[in-house]
Design an enzyme around this catalytic site. Structure first.
Site, PDB file in Angstrom:
ATOM      1  CE  LYS A 179      42.615  11.901  32.512  1.00 33.26           C
ATOM      2  NZ  LYS A 179      43.938  12.459  32.429  1.00 33.26           N
ATOM      3  CD  GLU A 213      43.809  20.889  36.160  1.00 29.83           C
ATOM      4  OE1 GLU A 213      44.910  20.529  34.730  1.00 29.83           O
ATOM      5  OE2 GLU A 213      42.720  21.117  36.031  1.00 29.83           O
ATOM      6  CG  HIS A 237      37.559  16.700  31.478  1.00 35.38           C
ATOM      7  ND1 HIS A 237      36.755  15.858  30.413  1.00 35.38           N
ATOM      8  CD2 HIS A 237      37.845  17.409  31.686  1.00 35.38           C
ATOM      9  CE1 HIS A 237      38.231  16.349  29.728  1.00 35.38           C
ATOM     10  NE2 HIS A 237      38.734  17.342  30.249  1.00 35.38           N
ATOM     11  CE  LYS A 337      42.774  25.433  34.580  1.00 37.27           C
ATOM     12  NZ  LYS A 337      43.227  24.230  34.755  1.00 37.27           N
TER      13      LYS A 337
HETATM   14  C1  BG6 Z   1      40.953  20.710  30.454  1.00 37.88           C
HETATM   15  C2  BG6 Z   1      40.829  21.828  29.897  1.00 37.88           C
HETATM   16  O1  BG6 Z   1      40.242  19.392  29.693  1.00 37.88           O
HETATM   17  O2  BG6 Z   1      41.697  19.228  30.902  1.00 37.88           O
HETATM   18  C3  BG6 Z   1      42.407  22.028  31.765  1.00 37.88           C
HETATM   19  O3  BG6 Z   1      40.991  22.378  29.297  1.00 37.88           O
HETATM   20  C4  BG6 Z   1      42.899  21.029  32.190  1.00 37.88           C
HETATM   21  O4  BG6 Z   1      41.672  23.143  31.859  1.00 37.88           O
HETATM   22  C5  BG6 Z   1      43.311  19.130  31.329  1.00 37.88           C
HETATM   23  O5  BG6 Z   1      44.846  20.755  33.217  1.00 37.88           O
HETATM   24  C6  BG6 Z   1      43.632  18.607  32.974  1.00 37.88           C
HETATM   25  O6  BG6 Z   1      43.288  17.262  32.087  1.00 37.88           O
HETATM   26  P1  BG6 Z   1      44.383  16.047  32.736  1.00 37.88           P
HETATM   27  O7  BG6 Z   1      43.979  14.770  32.134  1.00 37.88           O
HETATM   28  O8  BG6 Z   1      45.727  16.154  32.730  1.00 37.88           O
HETATM   29  O9  BG6 Z   1      43.075  16.011  34.180  1.00 37.88           O
END
Ligand code: BG6
Length: 486
Positions: A179, A213, A237, A337
């Site tokens: 990113k 999210e 992440h 989530k």
């Molecule tokens: C993924 C997860 O690695 O990252 C997902 O498996 C998640 O569950 C996604 O929704 C989120 O990525 P971003 O780039 O949309 O923040």
């Protein structure tokens, strides 16, 4: 940027969601920008019985939706001529023969094998590629997560891939590293002298990393229920973001210089005892609620999930780094989530002034903070106190805003786009090395194993909220608050 070297990119799991949503659109963008040489090809492979034309039509239908305004019919047609499809059963050696024939047309090209399948197929795929003599010195393997569900299973996957590809050929994806704002964090820290003297325990009170999210499990319920937020997001992440915030300046941007420093951070994370798991972690699961005013069901009512599921859809932890720079500075990590907004940000809270000579109202008595926002917008904000104009010496919080989308109006590269191109170029800096990945698993394992035998269930939170109340309590025990509460 110079054009990419000619490549053949083989997408295993070629009809899957990731290919349609991210990988093909990323390659389309690069094609449109003139970055792909005439003979670069994309070869999707999957068990489905489709002709090349069927696949091209399917890909156009699905990708045009994700590309939105970037989709352009003539450009797609030209891009589509690079796209091949082969039916392939990963467990059957003979079904690799057509792939062998196609790749053998250009044995010297860069070859990228992108494994976007279940990890149970990684071993047969690698073995059959090796048997068909397709693993040339110019070949790279890009395994997609989840790379295991604990330390042992991740070791097994790494061993299996490592039997056929050298570590220099393995590009473990963590798309957060691709990113743009994450790159900007590296630029902020190591391209400027300003923050470095402050970037340590003497000046930083706490660090907060949030990836929230709005989405739920989106048809992935059965898969997600075996994984949960800790494995899905935090182990990879969020820990990678923590590493970039906390690492020492590397001696260069070379892959191993950067990855060595990240590894040192992972190894300095204080291991959790059972007691720490009870007091320094919070897991939650969403109940029915509303997102942007629209009702959404509870996690347990989503398809593929049972009433008795104890899988966490929210996790918050207090991490501590035992080294000279960070001793005593808590790093709070949280992800979930069905939160009120899609938000990814890093907040560096600096310490308070040692003695205030001003009569600052309680609501404005905030120490300096730096907020690095990755999603939805890309910005950095530095908060400090300033005098409000007027007679009285009254102070209030103001912020200095850097809006990168406003400053740089050029097209943003999607994370996958940058990472695919780096894999083609053989640049490993933004990919995770095996020892980093294993150190991350080693650190989260005690949390997983304590949760697995605990009688406590995840705490409920209402969809559309910032998680269970115990998430706020995690910080209030240290006299702190999450950024949005402060
Ligand atoms: C993924 C997860 O690695 O990252 C997902 O498996 C998640 O569950 C996604 O929704 C989120 O990525 P971003 O780039 O949309 O923040």
């Amino acid at each position: 940027m110079p054009m990419l070297p000619a490549f053949d990119m083989v997408l295993f799991g070629g009809t899957g969601d990731l290919v349609m949503r991210k990988l093909l659109p990323a390659l389309y963008h690069q094609h449109r920008d003139g970055m792909l040489s005439k003979d670069s090809r994309v070869i999707a492979v999957a068990p489905n019985d489709l002709s090349r034309a069927d696949f091209q039509a399917l890909a156009e239908k699905q990708c045009s939706e994700f590309l939105g305004a970037a989709y352009d019919y003539p450009t797609w047609q030209a891009f589509s001529r690079r796209v091949h499809y082969l039916q392939l059963d990963a467990n059957n050696r003979a079904s690799f023969n057509p792939l062998q024939t196609l790749l053998d047309e250009a044995p010297d090209k860069v070859r990228v094998f992108y494994l976007s399948t279940s990890p149970t197929l990684f071993t047969p795929i690698c073995a059959h590629l090796a048997d068909a003599q397709l693993i040339t010195p110019q070949a790279r393997n890009v395994p997609e997560k989840p790379l295991g569900h604990d330390l042992q299973s991740s070791r097994e996957i790494n061993d299996a891939i490592g039997d056929y590809f050298s570590e220099q050929q393995i590009f473990r994806i963590d798309h957060y590293l691709g990113k743009e704002p994450v790159q900007n964090l590296l630029a902020l820290r190591f391209g400027n002298a300003l923050f470095e003297p402050l970037w340590r325990r003497e000046w930083v009170r706490d660090v907060q990393i949030t990836v929230a999210e709005q989405l739920g499990v989106e048809g992935r319920g059965a898969f997600y229920d075996k994984i949960g937020a800790l494995r899905d997001m935090l182990q990879n992440h969020l820990l990678q973001l923590l590493c970039i915030v906390a690492m020492e300046p590397p001696s260069s941007i070379d892959p191993d210089a950067v990855r060595d420093e990240k590894l040192k951070v992972l190894r300095a994370l204080r291991p959790f005892t059972d007691h720490d798991v009870a007091t320094k972690t919070v897991r939650g699961q969403y109940r029915a609620g509303a997102i942007d005013g629209q009702p959404v069901p509870a996690y347990q009512e989503e398809g593929g999930i049972g009433d008795s599921s104890r899988t966490e859809t929210f996790v918050a932890v207090k991490a501590e780094i035992d080294n000279w720079r960070w001793a005593g500075v808590p790093f709070f990590l949280r992800t979930g989530k069905r939160m009120p907004e899609k938000l990814a940000e890093i907040v560096i809270n600096f310490r308070e002034v040692p003695h205030s000579i001003f009569d600052v109202p309680a609501h404005a008595r905030q120490p300096n903070k730096l907020v690095i926002r990755m999603q939805p917008d890309e910005s950095m904000k530095l908060y400090f106190l300033a005098k409000t104009p007027g007679d009285a010496m009254s102070l209030n919080q103001v912020s200095l805003n850097l809006d990168f989308e406003e400053i740089f109006k050029t097209r943003r590269l999607e994370a996958y786009e940058r990472l695919l191109m780096d894999a083609v170029r053989g640049k490993l800096t933004l990919f995770v090395r095996r020892d980093e990945q294993e150190a991350a698993w080693r650190w989260v394992e005690p949390i997983l194993s304590t949760w697995a035998v605990s009688h406590d269930r995840p705490k409920h939170y209402t969809a559309g909220s910032w998680g269970p109340a115990s998430s706020s309590a995690l910080l209030s025990r240290d006299g702190l608050q999450w950024h949005e509460e402060a």
